[in-house]
Design an enzyme around this catalytic site. Structure first.
Site, short mmCIF file in Angstrom:
data_model
loop_
_atom_site.label_atom_id
_atom_site.label_comp_id
_atom_site.label_asym_id
_atom_site.label_seq_id
_atom_site.Cartn_x
_atom_site.Cartn_y
_atom_site.Cartn_z
N PRO A 1 0.84 -1.20 0.00
CA PRO A 1 0.00 0.00 0.00
C PRO A 1 0.88 1.25 0.00
CG PRO A 1 -0.80 -1.60 1.61
CD PRO A 1 0.53 -2.10 1.11
N GLU A 2 0.55 2.20 -0.86
CA GLU A 2 1.35 3.41 -0.96
C GLU A 2 0.64 4.55 -0.23
OE1 GLU A 2 3.52 3.99 -4.48
OE2 GLU A 2 3.33 1.92 -5.14
N LYS B 1 3.27 6.42 5.20
CA LYS B 1 2.64 5.11 5.14
C LYS B 1 2.26 4.60 6.52
CE LYS B 1 5.18 3.85 0.96
NZ LYS B 1 6.00 2.80 0.31
N ARG C 1 13.61 -3.80 -5.15
CA ARG C 1 12.26 -3.72 -5.69
C ARG C 1 12.29 -3.89 -7.21
NH1 ARG C 1 11.32 -4.52 -1.24
NH2 ARG C 1 10.27 -3.23 0.32
#
Length: 263
Positions: free
Chosen positions: A2-3, A51, A251
């Site tokens: 989730p960003e 976040k 990533r």
């Protein structure tokens, strides 16, 4: 993961359901907080910081939570069916009042701090793209502080500015025509990179769908993210993918070699 926009929307919805009401349901399903009982305590507000999620309580404590890669919150009406999005054993917390029940699945980093100690948890963060403290000039200065760092890695560093995750990183750099491994010092317009970051997260914060192209149809919502081996939507060149960063924080990064050439 989730960003920032997803966390902002989660906080916004939890705030609307819980703020200003006394809790009648308090169920912590993690060992260190298993005996905690918040029944009778009023929720003052729920807000996002990058976040991180902060649930501020009227007893001058704040409950901190983080979604990490797989956490999620769901709201249901009291007396109605509870959403069965995940298995029961994945529930980490239940908070509710006479109208709403908030169910937290796979929520991480649950802990309490006093209100004046919140900085021990989120004080390291840079300016929040969706927060009242947003400061574009400071964000640019934070980027410039490490000129030899790859811009793709710098955008994911929440100490630089908070809210960008891997999907937005890829999309921001595509829209800015910047190769992800470009050193910060070689990015021609850092302010434009920062402004595009702000624009994309603001455009997506009020709804769960995340689109950087303007389309919400599956397969058309992103320019390059998760489209490795497919043709670029702009020039039809095959999109490339490689891991960026050091394990275990590497990533999967996507870019178009024609629209984002190495300089």
């Amino acid at each position: 993961m989730p960003e920032g926009d997803t966390v902002w929307l989660t906080a916004h919805r939890l705030h609307r359901a819980l703020a200003g009401r006394a809790l009648t349901v308090s169920d912590f399903r993690i060992p260190q907080l298993a005996t905690t009982d918040l029944r009778g305590v009023t929720v003052d507000e729920v807000l996002a910081r990058g976040k991180h999620l902060l649930i501020r309580l009227a007893n001058d404590f704040t409950l901190h939570a983080h979604l990490r890669m797989d956490g999620s919150w769901y709201l249901s009406r009291v007396g109605g069916p509870r959403p069965r999005r995940h298995r029961e054993h994945l529930i980490r917390i239940l908070l509710g009042n006479t109208e709403w029940l908030a169910t937290g699945y796979r929520i991480h980093d649950l802990r309490f701090v006093t209100r004046d100690a919140e900085d021990t948890l989120v004080g390291h963060l840079g300016p929040d793209l969706l927060g009242p403290d947003w400061d574009a000039a400071r964000a640019v200065a934070n980027l410039q502080a490490e000129p030899d760092r790859a811009i793709g890695e710098a955008l994911l560093d929440q100490r630089v500015f908070a809210g960008v995750g891997n999907m937005y990183k890829c999309e921001i750099l595509f829209l800015e025509h910047v190769h992800p491994w470009t050193p910060v010092r070689d990015v021609l317009d850092l302010r434009s990179v920062v402004d595009t970051s702000y624009r994309l997260l603001r455009a997506n914060r009020d709804h769960p769908e995340q689109s950087t192209t303007g389309f919400v149809e599956r397969g058309r919502e992103h320019w390059v993210y998760d489209r490795g081996g497919q043709p670029c939507l702009r020039c039809r060149t095959t999109i490339e993918r490689a891991d960026q960063g050091e394990p275990p924080r590497a990533r999967g990064t996507f870019w178009c070699p024609r629209c984002q050439p190495r300089r």
